[in-house]
Design a protein around this motif. Structure first.
Motif, PDB file in Angstrom:
ATOM      1  N   THR A   1       7.425  -3.343   2.229  1.00  0.00           N
ATOM      2  CA  THR A   1       8.282  -3.408   3.414  1.00  0.00           C
ATOM      3  C   THR A   1       7.809  -4.458   4.410  1.00  0.00           C
ATOM      4  O   THR A   1       8.604  -4.971   5.200  1.00  0.00           O
ATOM      5  CB  THR A   1       8.351  -2.044   4.113  1.00  0.00           C
ATOM      6  N   GLN A   2       6.526  -4.792   4.388  1.00  0.00           N
ATOM      7  CA  GLN A   2       6.015  -5.801   5.323  1.00  0.00           C
ATOM      8  C   GLN A   2       6.573  -7.181   5.012  1.00  0.00           C
ATOM      9  O   GLN A   2       6.959  -7.923   5.929  1.00  0.00           O
ATOM     10  CB  GLN A   2       4.488  -5.836   5.270  1.00  0.00           C
TER      11      GLN A   2
ATOM     12  N   ASP B   1       2.368   0.916   1.984  1.00  0.00           N
ATOM     13  CA  ASP B   1       2.838  -0.464   1.861  1.00  0.00           C
ATOM     14  C   ASP B   1       1.659  -1.433   1.861  1.00  0.00           C
ATOM     15  O   ASP B   1       1.603  -2.370   1.060  1.00  0.00           O
ATOM     16  CB  ASP B   1       3.787  -0.816   3.009  1.00  0.00           C
ATOM     17  N   ARG B   2       0.715  -1.215   2.768  1.00  0.00           N
ATOM     18  CA  ARG B   2      -0.452  -2.099   2.857  1.00  0.00           C
ATOM     19  C   ARG B   2      -1.320  -1.948   1.621  1.00  0.00           C
ATOM     20  O   ARG B   2      -1.895  -2.926   1.130  1.00  0.00           O
ATOM     21  CB  ARG B   2      -1.242  -1.784   4.125  1.00  0.00           C
TER      22      ARG B   2
ATOM     23  N   GLU C   1       3.031   4.662   6.227  1.00  0.00           N
ATOM     24  CA  GLU C   1       3.159   3.212   6.119  1.00  0.00           C
ATOM     25  C   GLU C   1       1.979   2.575   5.402  1.00  0.00           C
ATOM     26  O   GLU C   1       2.104   1.483   4.840  1.00  0.00           O
ATOM     27  CB  GLU C   1       3.302   2.595   7.513  1.00  0.00           C
ATOM     28  N   GLU C   2       0.836   3.240   5.414  1.00  0.00           N
ATOM     29  CA  GLU C   2      -0.349   2.677   4.767  1.00  0.00           C
ATOM     30  C   GLU C   2      -0.117   2.423   3.287  1.00  0.00           C
ATOM     31  O   GLU C   2      -0.746   1.535   2.697  1.00  0.00           O
ATOM     32  CB  GLU C   2      -1.550   3.611   4.963  1.00  0.00           C
TER      33      GLU C   2
ATOM     34  N   GLU D   1      14.338  -2.082   0.557  1.00  0.00           N
ATOM     35  CA  GLU D   1      13.142  -1.634  -0.140  1.00  0.00           C
ATOM     36  C   GLU D   1      13.535  -0.987  -1.465  1.00  0.00           C
ATOM     37  O   GLU D   1      14.466  -0.181  -1.519  1.00  0.00           O
ATOM     38  CB  GLU D   1      12.363  -0.634   0.704  1.00  0.00           C
TER      39      GLU D   1
END
Length: 281
Positions: A154-155, A80-81, A77-78, A207
Motif C-alpha cells: 500500500t505504501q 505492508d512494511r 499497517e506494519e 491493493e
C-alpha cells in the motif's frame, strides 16, 4: 531534553535485535503463507538483518515478539512494511520496451472498451506507461480505455497515485510522450515531473494480494501484465495464479511476463505467442 536529530542518531546506533535460525525459519513460513513469497537459503542472512531492522523500527524488543505481533494482528499497517522489506519494487517507464509496441499494435485491432490489468504496479511507472501506450494507439482518445493497477504494497500505491517523478526517472520516455503527457515542475517542484490528468484518470490503483483466496475483480481484460513478479513464488503458486488469470482474459487477450520468466510448462490455459507474451490456449 534530547532533540530530534540526537534521538535519530542514538536510535540508529543501537545494536539490531538478533534473529536466530528459528526466527528466520518462521519468517520464511510467514512470507509464503501471507504473500506466496519464497525466500531461498541464499537470502537467509539478508532475512536475518531485515528482521532486525523491522523489529527495531517497530519498537519491539525481540524478533520473536515482532513476529508474534504480526501474526496476532493480521490487519496492522506494519504488514505492508514487512512485506515490502522482503521484495524489490524495481520498475521503470517503458521497461522491456518491445512489450509496449506489441500492446500498441494489438489494441489497434481490438474493439473498445479496452481494459488492461497491471497486477504488480509498484510506484506507477508501468501502469502509466500502459495508459500512455493505449491513449496513443487509440487515436489519443481516452474514451473506452482503462487500466487497473494493483499491488500488495500500500505504501508504493500511495506514491503511484501522486504520479510525480524525478526527471531522472522519466528519461526512458520518448520525447513526444513527455511533451504530450507530462507537466514539468517549477519552483519547489523543480526537478520533478507529473503525469497529466488525461493519463492519471485512466488508471485505478487498488491493493491486491495475488495469493489471496479471492480477487475483488469483476471484469475481463484485453491484456494482463504480470512481469518480474512470479520470480518471488514457487512453481505450484505460479501455476495457480496463471490458471486464475486465464478466465479474466477476453478472447484473444494477451498476458505479458518478465524477460526471465517462462510459464510454458506450468499451465495448459495459456500458450506462448511471442517473446514472453502469452495468449489463451
Amino acid at each position: 531534553m534530547i532533540n530530534d536529530s540526537a534521538s535519530v542518531s542514538y536510535f540508529t546506533q543501537q545494536a539490531l535485535p538478533k534473529a536466530d535460525a528459528a526466527d528466520v525459519a518462521r519468517v520464511v513460513e510467514i512470507l509464503h503463507r501471507r504473500a506466496g513469497i519464497v525466500l531461498g537459503d541464499h537470502k537467509k542472512d539478508m532475512a536475518a538483518r531485515t528482521l532486525g531492522l523491522r523489529t527495531q523500527h517497530s519498537g519491539h524488543q525481540s524478533v520473536r515478539d515482532y513476529l508474534s505481533f504480526l501474526e496476532q494482528n493480521p490487519q496492522v499497517e506494519e504488514w505492508d512494511r514487512f512485506i515490502s522489506a522482503f521484495t524489490i519494487n524495481h520498475t521503470a517507464f517503458f521497461r522491456e520496451q518491445h512489450h509496449f509496441q506489441i500492446l500498441a499494435d494489438f489494441v489497434r485491432t481490438r474493439r473498445k472498451p479496452i481494459s488492461v490489468w497491471c497486477c504488480a504496479s509498484s510506484s506507477g511507472e508501468e501502469p502509466y506507461t500502459i495508459a500512455m501506450t493505449l491513449h496513443d494507439a487509440c487515436g489519443q482518445s481516452d474514451v473506452g480505455i482503462s487500466v487497473l493497477a494493483t499491488d500488495i504494497d500500500t505504501q508504493v500505491l500511495v506514491q503511484a497515485r501522486k504520479a510525480v517523478y524525478t526527471l531522472d526517472r522519466i528519461k526512458p520516455i520518448p520525447p513526444e510522450f513527455l511533451r504530450r503527457y507530462f507537466l514539468r515542475g517549477t519552483g519547489r517542484q523543480s526537478g520533478m515531473a507529473m503525469v497529466k490528468p488525461m493519463i492519471r484518470n485512466l488508471v485505478t490503483f487498488e491493493e491486491l494480494n495475488l495469493v489471496a483466496p479471492s480477487w475483488p475483480i469483476n471484469q475481463k481484460f484485453d491484456a494482463i501484465f504480470c512481469r518480474n513478479t512470479m520470480i518471488y513464488f514457487d512453481k505450484p503458486t505460479q501455476a495457480k495464479i496463471l490458471e486464475r488469470f486465464a478466465p479474466l482474459l477476453k478472447p484473444g487477450g494477451l498476458m505479458f511476463a518478465g524477460h526471465s520468466e517462462n510459464f510454458t510448462y506450468l499451465t495448459k490455459s495459456l500458450r506462448l505467442q511471442g517473446q514472453t507474451v502469452y495468449t489463451l490456449a
